[in-house]
Motif scaffolding. Structure first.
Motif, short mmCIF file in Angstrom:
data_model
loop_
_atom_site.label_atom_id
_atom_site.label_comp_id
_atom_site.label_asym_id
_atom_site.label_seq_id
_atom_site.Cartn_x
_atom_site.Cartn_y
_atom_site.Cartn_z
N THR A 164 -27.66 28.53 -7.56
CA THR A 164 -28.52 27.70 -8.43
C THR A 164 -28.98 26.42 -7.74
O THR A 164 -29.98 25.82 -8.15
CB THR A 164 -27.76 27.30 -9.70
OG1 THR A 164 -26.64 26.47 -9.36
CG2 THR A 164 -27.27 28.53 -10.45
N GLY A 165 -28.26 25.99 -6.70
CA GLY A 165 -28.60 24.73 -6.04
C GLY A 165 -28.15 23.52 -6.82
O GLY A 165 -28.47 22.38 -6.47
N GLU A 166 -27.39 23.77 -7.90
CA GLU A 166 -26.93 22.67 -8.76
C GLU A 166 -25.97 21.75 -8.01
O GLU A 166 -25.06 22.21 -7.31
CB GLU A 166 -26.21 23.25 -9.99
CG GLU A 166 -25.74 22.21 -10.98
CD GLU A 166 -24.83 22.78 -12.05
OE1 GLU A 166 -24.46 22.03 -12.97
OE2 GLU A 166 -24.47 23.98 -11.96
N LYS A 167 -26.20 20.44 -8.13
CA LYS A 167 -25.32 19.42 -7.54
C LYS A 167 -25.05 18.35 -8.60
O LYS A 167 -25.71 17.31 -8.62
CB LYS A 167 -25.97 18.83 -6.29
CG LYS A 167 -26.12 19.81 -5.14
CD LYS A 167 -26.71 19.14 -3.90
CE LYS A 167 -26.79 20.12 -2.73
NZ LYS A 167 -27.33 19.47 -1.51
N PRO A 168 -24.08 18.62 -9.47
CA PRO A 168 -23.88 17.74 -10.64
C PRO A 168 -23.13 16.44 -10.38
O PRO A 168 -23.04 15.60 -11.26
CB PRO A 168 -23.08 18.63 -11.59
CG PRO A 168 -22.32 19.56 -10.70
CD PRO A 168 -23.19 19.79 -9.51
N TYR A 169 -22.59 16.27 -9.17
CA TYR A 169 -21.78 15.08 -8.89
C TYR A 169 -22.57 14.12 -8.00
O TYR A 169 -23.01 14.49 -6.91
CB TYR A 169 -20.46 15.47 -8.24
CG TYR A 169 -19.69 16.47 -9.08
CD1 TYR A 169 -19.05 16.07 -10.24
CD2 TYR A 169 -19.65 17.82 -8.72
CE1 TYR A 169 -18.38 16.99 -11.04
CE2 TYR A 169 -18.98 18.74 -9.51
CZ TYR A 169 -18.34 18.32 -10.66
OH TYR A 169 -17.68 19.23 -11.44
N HIS A 170 -22.73 12.88 -8.49
CA HIS A 170 -23.60 11.91 -7.83
C HIS A 170 -22.81 10.69 -7.35
O HIS A 170 -21.92 10.19 -8.05
CB HIS A 170 -24.71 11.47 -8.78
CG HIS A 170 -25.41 12.58 -9.46
ND1 HIS A 170 -26.33 13.40 -8.82
CD2 HIS A 170 -25.31 13.07 -10.73
CE1 HIS A 170 -26.77 14.31 -9.67
NE2 HIS A 170 -26.17 14.14 -10.84
N CYS A 171 -23.18 10.22 -6.18
CA CYS A 171 -22.62 8.96 -5.66
C CYS A 171 -23.30 7.81 -6.39
O CYS A 171 -24.54 7.70 -6.37
CB CYS A 171 -22.86 8.85 -4.16
SG CYS A 171 -22.40 7.24 -3.47
N GLY A 178 -26.70 7.43 -4.64
CA GLY A 178 -27.39 8.46 -5.42
C GLY A 178 -27.33 9.86 -4.85
O GLY A 178 -27.84 10.81 -5.47
N LYS A 179 -26.71 10.04 -3.68
CA LYS A 179 -26.62 11.38 -3.08
C LYS A 179 -25.83 12.31 -3.99
O LYS A 179 -24.86 11.88 -4.63
CB LYS A 179 -25.96 11.28 -1.71
CG LYS A 179 -26.07 12.56 -0.88
CD LYS A 179 -25.56 12.36 0.55
CE LYS A 179 -25.71 13.64 1.36
NZ LYS A 179 -25.24 13.51 2.74
N SER A 180 -26.24 13.58 -4.06
CA SER A 180 -25.62 14.54 -4.97
C SER A 180 -24.81 15.59 -4.22
O SER A 180 -25.12 15.93 -3.07
CB SER A 180 -26.70 15.23 -5.81
OG SER A 180 -27.40 14.29 -6.59
N PHE A 181 -23.79 16.12 -4.92
CA PHE A 181 -22.89 17.10 -4.33
C PHE A 181 -22.55 18.19 -5.33
O PHE A 181 -22.55 17.95 -6.54
CB PHE A 181 -21.60 16.41 -3.85
CG PHE A 181 -21.84 15.35 -2.82
CD1 PHE A 181 -21.78 15.65 -1.47
CD2 PHE A 181 -22.14 14.05 -3.21
CE1 PHE A 181 -22.01 14.67 -0.52
CE2 PHE A 181 -22.38 13.07 -2.26
CZ PHE A 181 -22.31 13.38 -0.91
N SER A 199 -14.84 11.81 -1.05
CA SER A 199 -14.78 11.61 0.40
C SER A 199 -16.05 10.93 0.91
O SER A 199 -15.99 10.08 1.81
CB SER A 199 -14.54 12.93 1.13
OG SER A 199 -15.55 13.87 0.82
N HIS A 200 -17.22 11.27 0.33
CA HIS A 200 -18.49 10.66 0.76
C HIS A 200 -18.48 9.15 0.55
O HIS A 200 -18.98 8.39 1.39
CB HIS A 200 -19.66 11.28 -0.02
CG HIS A 200 -20.89 10.43 -0.01
ND1 HIS A 200 -21.75 10.36 1.07
CD2 HIS A 200 -21.39 9.58 -0.96
CE1 HIS A 200 -22.74 9.52 0.80
NE2 HIS A 200 -22.55 9.04 -0.43
N LYS A 201 -17.90 8.68 -0.54
CA LYS A 201 -17.91 7.25 -0.87
C LYS A 201 -17.24 6.41 0.21
O LYS A 201 -17.50 5.21 0.33
CB LYS A 201 -17.24 7.01 -2.22
CG LYS A 201 -18.16 7.31 -3.41
CD LYS A 201 -17.50 6.87 -4.71
CE LYS A 201 -18.45 7.08 -5.88
NZ LYS A 201 -17.85 6.66 -7.16
#
Length: 318
Positions: A229-236, A240-243, A251-253
């Protein structure tokens, strides 16, 4: 409705509802006959039976008369105690009739079935993500608020979910209440026992309806589906980057905060990511895990292998 059925129906003269069977009509009439004569003197709510008022009053008094004889935890209702005891026995009498996975509580089966149907009734009003169970939504919202209401009374560590606190406490007590009746191994968490059984049987009950790939855990299926689906519901909330996976946001933060929680126990150097620490340790151990499929030479780092392969391909380094 045909004239024949209309003549044989039973109509309630209070609410006008109709019934084809007299037994159901008589059952229905009891609703109107039943007076709510038992009133809560704190909030005013009324009940048909005194026992219901007694149960309700425990909301105000905090009374928990049903006590577990194994761990002494108390509950306000008997059925809660019954379901709690299964955390000690590992008993899961409620089975999903679609995939066969079993659960301790009926309510958990109902919520679980929505994985198969795709129904997600509960929507987060902050990020818009939807969930199949209200308890999952409540827990999810704490990822936005940072709330961790459950605190360990031994070490003080806090958790966003009570079940995580319960599991954490076993690191202090060493308790492993879940036992495999096939091999005798014990586990501190019920899902570990479930996964262990899947390993023994080779069972992977959660199947992707798009590509057919199967998984032993429902959350792994949910994460996998996002590859389609390409869904990335978790946002920094910083850039604003999505995962697709919640742990990736955490880990991105560290890119923004500079936090380095992974420390080498040999030289003390710290890293933002666990994989970076694993790779770094090869400097000390000399471990070589990347092999050239042309000449067989081995390297500690993937980047070193990539550079080496240019010798064979004739490609010039960047």
């Amino acid at each position: 409705m045909s004239e024949e059925l209309r003549e044989s129906s039973y109509d309630c003269d209070i609410c006008k509802e109709s019934f084809l069977e007299e037994s159901k009509f008589n059952q229905h009439k009891q609703i109107h006959r039943r007076e709510k004569q038992h009133h809560c003197d704190i909030c005013g709510k009324s009940f048909s039976h005194k026992r219901n008022l007694t149960r309700h009053n425990r909301i105000h008094t905090g009374e928990k008369p049903y006590k577990c004889d194994i761990c002494s935890k108390s509950f306000s209702r008997n059925h809660q105690l019954t379901e709690h005891r299964r955390t000690h026995t590992g008993e899961k009498p409620n089975r999903c009739d679609i995939c066969g996975v079993t659960f301790a509580a009926v309510s958990t089966v109902i919520a679980h079935k929505r994985i198969h149907t795709g129904i997600k009734l509960y929507r987060c009003d902050i990020c818009g993500e939807s969930f199949s169970a209200v308890s999952t939504l409540t827990t999810h919202k704490r990822t936005h608020t940072g709330e961790k209401p459950y605190q360990c009374d031994i070490c003080g560590k806090s958790f966003s979910e009570n079940k995580n606190l319960t599991t954490h406490k076993r690191t202090h007590t060493g308790e492993k209440p879940y036992h495999c009746d096939t091999c005798g191994n014990s586990f501190s968490q019920s899902y570990q026992l479930t996964l262990h059984r899947f390993i023994l049987t080779g069972q992977k009950p959660y199947q992707c309806d798009i590509c057919g790939k199967s998984f032993s855990r429902s959350q792994h299926l949910a994460i996998h589906k996002r590859t389609h689906t390409g869904e990335k519901p978790y946002h920094c909330d910083i850039c604003g980057k999505s995962f697709a996976v919640r742990s990736k946001v955490t880990s991105h933060k560290r890119v923004h905060t500079g936090e380095k929680p992974y420390q080498c126990d040999i030289c003390g150097k710290s890293f933002s990511f666990g994989c970076s620490l694993t790779t770094h340790k090869r400097v000390h151990t000399g471990e070589e895990v990347h092999y050239c499929d042309i000449c067989g030479k081995s390297f500690s780092y993937g980047c070193s292998l990539s550079r080496h392969k240019r010798i064979h391909t004739g490609e010039k380094p960047c």
